[in-house]
Structure formats: C-alpha cells, structure tokens
Design an enzyme around this catalytic site. Structure first.
Site, PDB file in Angstrom:
ATOM      1  CD  GLU A  69      28.539   8.159  15.183  1.00  0.00           C
ATOM      2  OE1 GLU A  69      28.732   7.064  14.606  1.00  0.00           O
ATOM      3  OE2 GLU A  69      27.697   8.310  16.080  1.00  0.00           O
ATOM      4  CG  ASP A  70      30.826  11.165  18.630  1.00  0.00           C
ATOM      5  OD1 ASP A  70      29.920  11.593  17.891  1.00  0.00           O
ATOM      6  OD2 ASP A  70      30.688  10.189  19.369  1.00  0.00           O
TER       7      ASP A  70
END
Ligand code: ZN
Length: 190
Positions: A69-70
């Site tokens: 996600e990051d």
C-alpha cells in the site's frame, strides 16, 4: 518440550530488513515523526506478545503489511522472496489505492468478515498500533473532530474483524479506552 521453536527466525529478520529498506525515509504522522518502520514492528510485536502468535508467515506478513500500500513493492516481489502464503496475506491487508479514501474506509468495514483469520488478526494488531499512536502522538494538523471520527471508524472495523483472537480483541478495547482518555484530556487543554 524439545525447546525448539518452529518459528523461522531468519525469515523474520529477512522481512524486517526488507520492510526497513522499503519504508526508508518514511515517517509516521505524529509530531515525533517516528520512522515508519516502528509501526510494522509494533504490529508484529503485538501479534506475538499479546496474540500468542508464533506462526512465521503471519509474523512476516505483519512486518510487510504496509509495503504494497505505501511503498513501491509489488506482489510478485513478495511472492518470490517470501512465498505465496505471505503475499496473499499482505494483499488481504492492502486497500485498493485507486479508490477514494472514504470508499476505502467503508470497504474495510464491509470486507472485514471475508478476510482469512490470519489477515483479521494482523488487521486488529494494525488498528491497535494506530489507535495507540492516535492517543500518544496524534497526526499533526488533525482537528479534534477528525480524531474522533477516526476512533469511531476504527472501532467499527475491529467489531467486524472480531471473533478470531480474544486476547487481541481485549487488548484493543483497553488501548481504545486509554486513547479516548488521552484525546478528551488533550481537548480540555486546547
Ligand atoms: Zn499498518
């Protein structure tokens, strides 16, 4: 007791090293701007200490849970290095970044019950870590109202995730209570 653990320590350290490199330069949103890696380490630590989890792949997936996600990590990369099982657990903990933030938050509630037991436990530990930060080092610039909204949303997600690990769920309730006290105390001061 043989004293021999089935936990694959080298694999866990490989995940720590991988996640530390991927999250390099990233910081938490609190005013202490803690290194981002503190968060996935804390999530894995909560699973082991509070949740009693010693399964290597669950702990490894916890350490890697925010890499898709990051960071620029790909699912293929996770599969190649850590295997299918870890990759699919991390995927289960990853929001669809194409969607707007409010929709992603709604879907976390809606999809909670469809997740595997492993992913649900990782997600509860994730919410515990984030809830604790909300009390001790709230995101810089967040008005009181936004913090309250976050807390209410987090509670709903954990309610939907529950039924997989009583100790984690009880610990979440304690951290929630503590954070609510810290947050209401801080508002009185400002
Ligand atoms: Zn996280």
């Amino acid at each position: 007791m043989s004293g021999k653990s089935d936990t694959d320590i080298p694999k866990i350290f490989a995940a720590l090293k991988f996640a530390a490199e991927k999250h390099k330069g990233q910081h938490r949103k609190g005013k202490d701007a803690a290194p981002y890696i503190n968060h996935p380490i804390e999530v894995a630590e909560i699973l082991a200490r509070v949740g009693g989890i010693s399964d290597t792949d669950i702990l490894v997936a916890a350490i890697l849970h925010d890499t898709l996600e990051d960071t620029h990590t790909t699912a293929d990369e996770l599969r190649t290095i850590f295997g299918d099982n870890v990759m699919s657990m991390v995927k289960e903990c990853t929001d669809d970044k194409e969607l707007p933030k409010t929709e992603r938050k709604r879907l976390q509630i809606e999809h909670a019950k469809d997740k595997s037991a492993a992913a649900r436990q990782i997600k509860i530990a994730d919410k515990i870590s984030n809830m604790a930060s909300m009390g001790s080092a709230p995101p810089v610039g967040w008005p009181h109202e936004r913090i309250l909204q976050y807390i209410a949303w987090s509670e709903k997600v954990v309610q939907e995730l529950s039924g997989v690990n009583q100790r984690l769920e009880d610990f979440y309730s304690r951290v929630l209570e503590q954070t609510q006290k810290q947050v209401s105390g801080k508002q009185g001061k400002s």
